[in-house]
Design a protein around this motif. Structure first.
Motif: not given
Ligand code: ADP
Ligand code: ASP
Ligand code: MG
Length: 413
Positions: A27-52
């Motif tokens: 939000i700070v970045k957006k309020k700085g006058g930018n358009k924002i595309v945010a890319v996110v990963s899975a939380p914490g170790n979720t991917t490892d846990d799913l593999i297990k």
């Protein structure tokens, strides 16, 4: 108004407080006058846990179903982050890889991005939305979800930055940028201010987890400058850019930029009478089943040919299966040492400096460590050591090459 791609890794989204913190930064970045595309990963170790979890159900899951499973991790993050931003009063929309128009080929679990239909994201930005995109996933021609290989959210971010012609591509993680070596292992590791695509690619390929190697290949190809920085501090991080800019920015050039290490390696040794046929068969079979051979040596001892090579630790089981088949009637003896590690010393300054090799050997011998196999490329020298020696070797090389004193122009400003 600038278009900024901001990517947040799993360590930055591990719990509700961290997700709220990331929402605040966006939000700070957006309020700085930018358009924002945010890319996110899975939380914490979720991917490892799913593999297990999948491992507990079957030892040979279908690749298609594995992708369906793993793609869920990033979907948790987009939804929760969008909720957090919404609660803070900003317009936001979450998008899966498919909804964001990211199209890939049919290689389940390590798909390649073929095309991005940018209009889908542009439409949302035009509505003044912050767009949250699930990293690591895409849609294949069959209409299935596929994933882009471990660490693939970095690739999503860079590919989107290239496709959307963004002004900035920021990759946020739990460290302040790219260091001379893993800062969790060597306490006086130094943050690098500028590093070239080629050096970063070698670091990533040699075990430095901080950025995924394919994302660097794409960044180099499309000239996307990456700012690797911390979610938890405001400090400037590391700029990954072309070699010319690095040379222009650095106060003086250094022989070595960084040291990477990878403990997930294994060394196979095969003793056999016939080599040519067997080596050919091994190479062609391994390439067919996607096993990369990293270093190779061959010599003759008492009429026996001894072949040694290094593979990634994850490929050991597959490699044993193939080697057993290839050498079935050959009276071969095969061994595999999984207690080894690869250390790589990287720097554009290594070019034409053969004495770097002498210095590396001197430092290691002085520390009582004997490197086993060695390979040299234009900007990298790698050697294999016993796993128990790796941390000592990295610390001694870091000290021997004075990396904690490495300083760039940025440090003086
Ligand atoms: P994210 O969860 O944000 O994707 P990663 O765990 O993939 O983050 O990458 C960050 C980690 O990379 C750090 O915690 C650090 O331990 C490790 N790392 C390894 N080598 C380096 C290096 N040379 N510089 C910075 N971090 C490194
Ligand atoms: N969640 C995926 C992984 O753990 C992708 C990523 O984090 O970039 O590999
Ligand atoms: Mg990562």
């Amino acid at each position: 108004m600038s278009l900024v791609v901001m990517k947040f890794g799993g360590s930055s989204l591990a719990d509700a407080d961290k997700i709220k913190h990331v929402a605040g930064r966006i939000i700070v970045k957006k309020k700085g006058g930018n358009k924002i595309v945010a890319v996110v990963s899975a939380p914490g170790n979720t991917t490892d846990d799913l593999i297990k979890m999948a491992d507990k159900i079957t030892c040979s899951p279908s690749f298609r179903e594995m992708d369906v499973l793993l793609a869920t991790g990033e979907m948790i993050s987009i939804a929760l982050l969008a909720m957090a931003i919404d609660t803070m009063g900003e317009k936001v929309i979450s998008m899966t890889g498919a909804q964001a128009g990211i199209l890939a080929n049919e290689d389940y679990t390590h798909a390649r991005i073929k095309k991005i239909n940018s209009q889908k994201i542009y439409n949302q930005l035009a509505e003044d939305n912050i767009v949250i995109v699930a990293g690591f996933q895409a849609l294949n021609p069959r209409g299935d979800v596929t994933t882009l290989g471990r660490g693939g959210s970095d690739l999503t971010a860079v590919a989107l930055a290239a496709a959307l012609k963004s002004d900035l591509c920021e990759i946020y993680s739990d460290v302040e940028g790219v260091y001379t070596t893993d800062p969790r292992v060597v306490k006086n590791a130094k943050k690098i201010n500028y590093i070239s695509y080629d050096e970063m690619l070698e670091m990533a390929n040699s075990g430095s987890q901080v950025l995924q190697s394919r994302s660097i290949e794409v960044a180099k190809k499309f000239n996307v400058e990456i700012h690797s920085r911390s979610t938890f501090s405001e400090n400037e991080g590391t700029i990954i850019t072309n070699e010319e800019k690095v040379k222009e920015k650095e106060m003086e050039s250094f022989l070595v930029s960084g040291i990477a290490f990878d403990k997930n390696q294994a060394k196979f040794t095969i003793s056999i009478l016939d080599t040519i046929n067997v080596v050919l068969k091994i190479f062609s079979k391994f390439s067919e089943v996607n096993i990369n051979i990293d270093m190779l040596s061959q010599f003759v001892l008492d009429k026996n040919n001894i072949i040694s090579f290094i593979v990634n630790g994850n490929d050991v089981k597959k490699a044993w299966e193939e080697l057993d088949k290839i050498t079935l009637n050959c009276n071969a003896s095969i061994s595999c040492d999984e207690h080894i590690a690869k250390i790589s010393i990287i720097g554009i300054g290594i070019k034409n400096h053969s004495f770097v090799a002498a210095k590396i050997f001197k430092i290691l011998y002085r520390s009582g460590i004997v490197p086993n196999m060695v390979s040299i490329s234009e900007i990298k020298m790698s050697c294999i050591v016993n796993e128990s020696d790796v941390l000592k070797a990295v610390a001694e090389l870091h000290k021997g090459f004075d990396l904690s004193k490495k300083a760039n122009k940025g440090d003086l400003q």
